[in-house]
Motif scaffolding. Structure first.
Motif, short mmCIF file in Angstrom:
data_model
loop_
_atom_site.label_atom_id
_atom_site.label_comp_id
_atom_site.label_asym_id
_atom_site.label_seq_id
_atom_site.Cartn_x
_atom_site.Cartn_y
_atom_site.Cartn_z
N LEU A 28 -8.06 12.53 9.48
CA LEU A 28 -7.98 11.63 10.63
C LEU A 28 -7.98 10.16 10.19
N ARG A 29 -8.65 9.86 9.10
CA ARG A 29 -8.64 8.48 8.59
C ARG A 29 -7.24 8.08 8.13
N VAL A 30 -6.56 9.00 7.46
CA VAL A 30 -5.19 8.72 7.04
C VAL A 30 -4.30 8.51 8.26
N CYS A 31 -4.40 9.40 9.23
CA CYS A 31 -3.56 9.28 10.44
C CYS A 31 -3.85 7.99 11.19
N ASN A 32 -5.14 7.61 11.30
CA ASN A 32 -5.49 6.37 11.99
C ASN A 32 -4.95 5.15 11.26
N LEU A 33 -4.99 5.19 9.93
CA LEU A 33 -4.46 4.06 9.16
C LEU A 33 -2.96 3.95 9.33
N LEU A 34 -2.28 5.09 9.36
CA LEU A 34 -0.84 5.07 9.59
C LEU A 34 -0.51 4.50 10.97
N TYR A 51 6.24 14.92 3.65
CA TYR A 51 5.43 14.61 2.47
C TYR A 51 3.96 14.85 2.78
N PRO A 52 3.57 16.13 2.86
CA PRO A 52 2.20 16.46 3.28
C PRO A 52 1.11 15.93 2.35
N ALA A 53 1.46 15.62 1.10
CA ALA A 53 0.46 15.11 0.16
C ALA A 53 -0.12 13.77 0.61
N VAL A 54 0.53 13.12 1.57
CA VAL A 54 0.01 11.86 2.09
C VAL A 54 -1.38 12.04 2.67
N LEU A 55 -1.69 13.25 3.16
CA LEU A 55 -2.99 13.51 3.77
C LEU A 55 -4.13 13.44 2.76
N GLY A 56 -3.84 13.58 1.48
CA GLY A 56 -4.88 13.59 0.47
C GLY A 56 -5.06 12.29 -0.28
N ILE A 57 -4.33 11.24 0.09
CA ILE A 57 -4.45 9.96 -0.62
C ILE A 57 -5.81 9.34 -0.32
N PRO A 58 -6.55 8.90 -1.35
CA PRO A 58 -7.84 8.23 -1.11
C PRO A 58 -7.65 6.96 -0.27
N GLY A 61 -9.22 3.53 -1.59
CA GLY A 61 -8.73 3.04 -2.86
C GLY A 61 -7.25 2.83 -2.87
N GLN A 62 -6.52 3.84 -3.30
CA GLN A 62 -5.09 3.75 -3.52
C GLN A 62 -4.31 3.37 -2.26
N PHE A 63 -4.66 3.98 -1.14
CA PHE A 63 -3.93 3.77 0.11
C PHE A 63 -3.95 2.29 0.49
N LEU A 64 -5.15 1.71 0.58
CA LEU A 64 -5.28 0.32 0.99
C LEU A 64 -4.73 -0.63 -0.07
N GLN A 65 -4.87 -0.27 -1.34
CA GLN A 65 -4.39 -1.15 -2.40
C GLN A 65 -2.87 -1.33 -2.34
N ILE A 66 -2.14 -0.23 -2.16
CA ILE A 66 -0.68 -0.34 -2.13
C ILE A 66 -0.22 -1.06 -0.87
N LEU A 67 -0.88 -0.83 0.26
CA LEU A 67 -0.51 -1.53 1.49
C LEU A 67 -0.76 -3.02 1.36
N ASP A 68 -1.90 -3.39 0.78
CA ASP A 68 -2.21 -4.82 0.57
C ASP A 68 -1.19 -5.45 -0.37
N PHE A 69 -0.78 -4.72 -1.39
CA PHE A 69 0.19 -5.28 -2.35
C PHE A 69 1.54 -5.53 -1.65
N LEU A 70 1.98 -4.58 -0.84
CA LEU A 70 3.25 -4.75 -0.13
C LEU A 70 3.19 -5.96 0.81
N GLU A 71 2.08 -6.09 1.50
CA GLU A 71 1.98 -7.16 2.50
C GLU A 71 1.67 -8.52 1.89
N LEU A 72 0.70 -8.58 1.00
CA LEU A 72 0.21 -9.85 0.50
C LEU A 72 0.97 -10.36 -0.72
#
Length: 286
Positions: A28-34, A51-58, A61-72
């Motif tokens: 649910l945290r992954v879905c809410n972030l999406l 791409y069901p593996a998206v549900l297991g991304i931390p 850590g990794q999830f927020l880091q890549i999103l911040d990199f793309l945006e910032l």
């Protein structure tokens, strides 16, 4: 929104580890972030199916880091981040330091200033190996007389195969005596063979088919099967100087035994005047 039984079964087959994930603490945290970054329920369902593996991304850590990199760091706006995630969901699983930054550095090294725009239009670039996939395509573009400016106008250029699409089509233009800048790069590599011939060039597809069949083969370096260490930042790892040292072997090089004979035969098959009719050599040897 929920999946029906068939879709759940597909997710489990594609990513069995989902059965061990916490519903509240992970899924649910992954879905809410999406949802927060702009995907709606329908988009999220499609993303999980593809791409069901998206549900297991931390998430923390990794999830927020890549999103911040793309945006910032890359200055990609919210709407384009949604497009990046939908078209190349594996982006969310990439390590910024190990996977993303070496690709970004490569784009900077070859002269791309607005890297964020390139990534937004062709996010799959972030998944290609620099030495064996991105660099040979850039080297080929340089050898035929095109530049990073031409690539920047059509970033998906890097997503097309060098040996079956890029090389034969650019060489076919040279064979016809057409300047490689006479057509946009997108019109050359993006269409089907049929549309490339009839719409882009106005020739019969059979002529191009014969050309491709007779074109001498090429050998490409093999992409690594396992992840490499993160490349050290701080200096350019790609330069147009010394490109002859790149690991790209071309059996169609004039120095390759039998080159002239093979091209003479090719020209005769296509109704030309021997090796001279084929202009005698491949364009990067000019």
């Amino acid at each position: 929104q929920s999946f029906d039984n068939l879709e759940v079964a597909q997710v489990v087959r594609g990513y069995p580890e989902v059965l061990g994930l916490s519903v509240d603490g992970q899924i649910l945290r992954v879905c809410n972030l999406l949802l927060e970054i702009g995907l709606d329920g329908r988009m999220i369902q499609q993303l999980i199916r593809d791409y069901p593996a998206v549900l297991g991304i931390p998430v923390d850590g990794q999830f927020l880091q890549i999103l911040d990199f793309l945006e910032l760091d890359l200055k990609i706006d919210a709407a384009d981040i949604v497009r990046v995630v939908r078209s190349f969901p594996r982006t969310l699983t990439l390590s910024v330091s190990r996977d993303v930054q070496p690709r970004i550095q490569f784009l900077l090294d070859v002269g791309i200033s607005n890297v964020g725009r390139v990534v937004a239009r062709a996010p799959a670039i972030l998944g290609f190996d620099v030495a064996t996939e991105l660099m040979p395509k850039m080297r080929f573009l340089d050898k035929v007389g095109l530049t990073s400016f031409d690539m920047a106008r059509f970033p998906p250029y890097f997503t097309y195969p060098l040996d079956t699409i890029i090389r034969p089509r650019l060489l076919f233009l040279a064979y016809l005596g057409l300047p490689l800048t006479s057509k946009p790069l997108e019109w050359i590599v993006a269409p089907t063979d049929r549309d490339f011939c009839r719409i882009t060039l106005g020739v019969e597809p059979e002529v191009f088919a014969k050309f491709k069949a007779a074109l001498p083969p090429m050998e490409l370096p093999t992409p690594p099967r396992r992840k490499r260490r993160a490349a050290m930042l701080g200096k350019a790892r790609y330069s147009l100087e010394g490109t002859d040292k790149l690991p790209l072997q071309l059996k169609s090089d004039r120095r390759f035994p039998g080159f002239k004979e093979r091209f003479s035969e090719l020209s005769r098959q296509l109704g030309g005047g021997g090796a001279k009719g084929f202009r005698g050599k491949e364009v990067w040897d000019a």
